[in-house]
Design an enzyme around this catalytic site. Structure first.
Site, PDB file in Angstrom:
ATOM      1  N   TYR A 174       3.803   6.334  10.231  1.00  0.00           N
ATOM      2  CA  TYR A 174       2.983   5.187   9.825  1.00  0.00           C
ATOM      3  C   TYR A 174       3.825   4.129   9.114  1.00  0.00           C
ATOM      4  O   TYR A 174       3.641   2.929   9.343  1.00  0.00           O
ATOM      5  CB  TYR A 174       1.825   5.652   8.927  1.00  0.00           C
ATOM      6  CG  TYR A 174       0.741   4.598   8.786  1.00  0.00           C
ATOM      7  CD1 TYR A 174      -0.259   4.466   9.757  1.00  0.00           C
ATOM      8  CD2 TYR A 174       0.726   3.730   7.698  1.00  0.00           C
ATOM      9  CE1 TYR A 174      -1.244   3.496   9.639  1.00  0.00           C
ATOM     10  CE2 TYR A 174      -0.255   2.758   7.572  1.00  0.00           C
ATOM     11  CZ  TYR A 174      -1.240   2.648   8.544  1.00  0.00           C
ATOM     12  OH  TYR A 174      -2.210   1.671   8.428  1.00  0.00           O
ATOM     13  N   HIS A 233       0.841  -1.203   0.000  1.00  0.00           N
ATOM     14  CA  HIS A 233       0.000   0.000   0.000  1.00  0.00           C
ATOM     15  C   HIS A 233       0.878   1.257   0.000  1.00  0.00           C
ATOM     16  O   HIS A 233       1.724   1.420   0.873  1.00  0.00           O
ATOM     17  CB  HIS A 233      -0.927   0.011   1.223  1.00  0.00           C
ATOM     18  CG  HIS A 233      -2.119  -0.883   1.065  1.00  0.00           C
ATOM     19  ND1 HIS A 233      -3.291  -0.714   1.763  1.00  0.00           N
ATOM     20  CD2 HIS A 233      -2.327  -1.948   0.255  1.00  0.00           C
ATOM     21  CE1 HIS A 233      -4.168  -1.642   1.390  1.00  0.00           C
ATOM     22  NE2 HIS A 233      -3.594  -2.408   0.490  1.00  0.00           N
ATOM     23  N   TYR A 285      -9.240   5.402   7.827  1.00  0.00           N
ATOM     24  CA  TYR A 285      -9.443   5.650   9.256  1.00  0.00           C
ATOM     25  C   TYR A 285     -10.414   6.818   9.356  1.00  0.00           C
ATOM     26  O   TYR A 285     -10.071   7.923   8.921  1.00  0.00           O
ATOM     27  CB  TYR A 285      -8.139   6.044   9.934  1.00  0.00           C
ATOM     28  CG  TYR A 285      -7.085   4.954  10.024  1.00  0.00           C
ATOM     29  CD1 TYR A 285      -6.286   4.625   8.939  1.00  0.00           C
ATOM     30  CD2 TYR A 285      -6.872   4.280  11.221  1.00  0.00           C
ATOM     31  CE1 TYR A 285      -5.309   3.628   9.033  1.00  0.00           C
ATOM     32  CE2 TYR A 285      -5.893   3.291  11.337  1.00  0.00           C
ATOM     33  CZ  TYR A 285      -5.120   2.972  10.236  1.00  0.00           C
ATOM     34  OH  TYR A 285      -4.158   2.002  10.340  1.00  0.00           O
ATOM     35  N   LYS A 304       0.805  -0.410  15.118  1.00  0.00           N
ATOM     36  CA  LYS A 304       2.194  -0.508  15.556  1.00  0.00           C
ATOM     37  C   LYS A 304       2.514  -1.744  16.418  1.00  0.00           C
ATOM     38  O   LYS A 304       3.697  -2.083  16.595  1.00  0.00           O
ATOM     39  CB  LYS A 304       2.587   0.748  16.364  1.00  0.00           C
ATOM     40  CG  LYS A 304       2.670   1.997  15.520  1.00  0.00           C
ATOM     41  CD  LYS A 304       3.908   2.001  14.649  1.00  0.00           C
ATOM     42  CE  LYS A 304       3.842   2.970  13.498  1.00  0.00           C
ATOM     43  NZ  LYS A 304       3.748   2.371  12.173  1.00  0.00           N
TER      44      LYS A 304
END
Ligand code: RFL
Ligand code: PHB
Length: 390
Positions: free
Chosen positions: A385, A72, A201, A297
């Site tokens: 991220y 991605h 999100y 994470k």
């Protein structure tokens, strides 16, 4: 029985450590409380940082990941129906994340361990750690009603948040830092095509929602729920109705509904135990720290801990140097605290907090507006991220 490194827990941390040590000829035994099938049935994380992918390559378990994983280049943040794409690749000089389930990572590591012929003891009861503050640590456990002991040079506590390792430390040996959030995530897995090609999100006045996936035919969705909610009260229909209400209109329209394969509620928590070493016992992964899943994470931090710990152990046996082991806790914690901050921040930005005042709600909106209009704001999100460097 005797081994060089005894590993408690056959989750991703324990299995990855075992694999990296085995490849260097360092003898290790994994002791796991549950069965292998049970470990594989847990549905958890889905997003791998590039650093973790590189580690799985080093561990020679990345073949299926490269075949089936989805790379991605970005993801979206949405706020009250407005959507902003974080261009991970463009903002980080080419870095990406890979969507590949924790279940699959675990499966690949278990298969590699079986092929190498390393020992894993599943369904071990009453696991107890002894003498790790001296030179000759030992683990005892009961298997099929029979008591066993393993003597070792080091113990790796990879047994998750509820494991025995951290609880075995003497009072006062670790300092714990914790935040418990006043909500959880209700997750649903279904064999339907994902609503969007990238993760979304979404923050809405009804609470947070996340559109994720495991493949182009399997979707993973989450909605924020209060801690009093019971899974039994959430039919698939109710779940999808609530999910759609929280998403931007175009994403909501693209949601395909289907029967759930799995549905469960996970509480959200931030937690760190310091230090991560006590004598010859080293904590790694969820045994030492927990992040709320918002930043994706948890699994990635387990991998970076194992990066530092495996290097330390390899240096000990190969180079006769303990510098890496001595530095382990500080090196791991420096990265952990940054991921704790990012996960806490993303959670604070996107969730509905029952105690938030209208002022704090405006602060959330202003924070989103800043990210959506500032390349510098977006770059900070992207940099965290994709994962900070090891
Ligand atoms: P794990 O995976 O918890 O594995 C620990 C293993 O130790 C075993 N064990 C014991 N073995 C022997 N003796 C004992 N006394 C033992 N006590 C426990 C357990 O059976 C288990 O097999 O820890 P590890 O390896 O450190 O891996 C960490 C990751 O699993 C974790 O960080 C992530 O899955 C966190 N997490 C998520 N992270 C993400 O990045 N994205 C997500 O979407 C996400 N979803 C989740 C999650 C964690 C969840 N938990 C812990 C409840 C969803 C859930 C529900
Ligand atoms: C998941 O696919 O389960 C997932 C993805 C991203 C997150 C959390 C969970 O931040």
């Amino acid at each position: 029985m005797r081994t060089q490194v005894a590993i408690v827990g056959a989750g991703p941390s324990g299995l990855l450590l075992g694999q990296l040590l085995s490849l260097q000829g360092i003898d290790n035994v994994i002791i796991e409380r549950k069965s292998g099938d049970y470990v594989l049935s847990r549905i958890r994380a889905g997003v791998l940082e590039q650093g973790m992918v590189a580690m799985l390559e080093d561990a020679r378990v990345a073949q299926r990941l490269h075949r089936d994983g989805l790379v991605h280049d970005g993801f979206s943040l949405a706020f009250d129906g407005r959507r902003h794409r974080i261009d991970l690749k463009g903002l980080t000089g080419g870095k990406t994340v890979t969507v590949y389930g924790q279940t699959e990572v675990t499966h690949d590591l278990m298969a590699a361990r079986a092929a190498i012929g390393a020992t894993t003891i599943y369904e071990a009861d009453d696991v107890a750690l002894h003498d790790f503050d001296g030179q000759s640590p030992r683990i005892t456990f009961v298997k099929d009603g029979v008591s066993h002991a393993i003597e070792c040079d080091f113990i790796a506590g990879c047994d998750g948040f509820h494991g025995v390792s951290r609880r075995s430390l003497p009072d006062g040996a670790v300092r714990e830092f914790e935040r418990i959030y006043p909500f959880g995530w209700l997750g649903l897995l279904a064999d339907v095509p994902p609503a969007a090609h990238e993760l979304v999100y979404a923050s809405s006045d009804r609470g947070f929602a996340l559109c994720s996936m495991r493949s182009m035919t399997r979707s993973r969705y989450y909605v924020q729920v209060s801690l009093e909610e019971k899974v039994e009260d959430w039919s698939d229909q109710r779940f999808f109705d609530e999910l759609r209400r929280r998403l931007p209109a175009d994403v909501a329209e693209a949601v395909t509904t289907g029967a759930s394969i799995e549905k469960s509620i996970a509480p959200l928590r931030s937690f760190v135990a310091e230090p991560m070493r006590f004598g010859r016992l080293f904590l790694a992964g969820d045994a030492a720290h927990i992040v709320p899943p918002t930043g994706a994470k948890g699994l990635n931090l387990a991998a970076s801990d194992i990066h530092y710990l495996s290097q330390g152990l390899i240096e000990h046996y190969r180079d006769k140097s303990d510098a890496g082991l001595d530095a382990y806790s500080n090196r791991a914690l420096a990265r952990i605290w940054k991921a704790e901050r990012f996960s806490w921040w993303m959670t604070s930005l996107l969730h509905h907090f029952p105690a938030n005042t209208p002022f704090e709600q405006r602060m959330q909106r202003a924070e989103f507006d800043y990210i959506a209009t500032s390349p510098i704001g977006s770059t900070g999100v992207a940099e965290n991220y994709v994962g900070l460097p090891y």
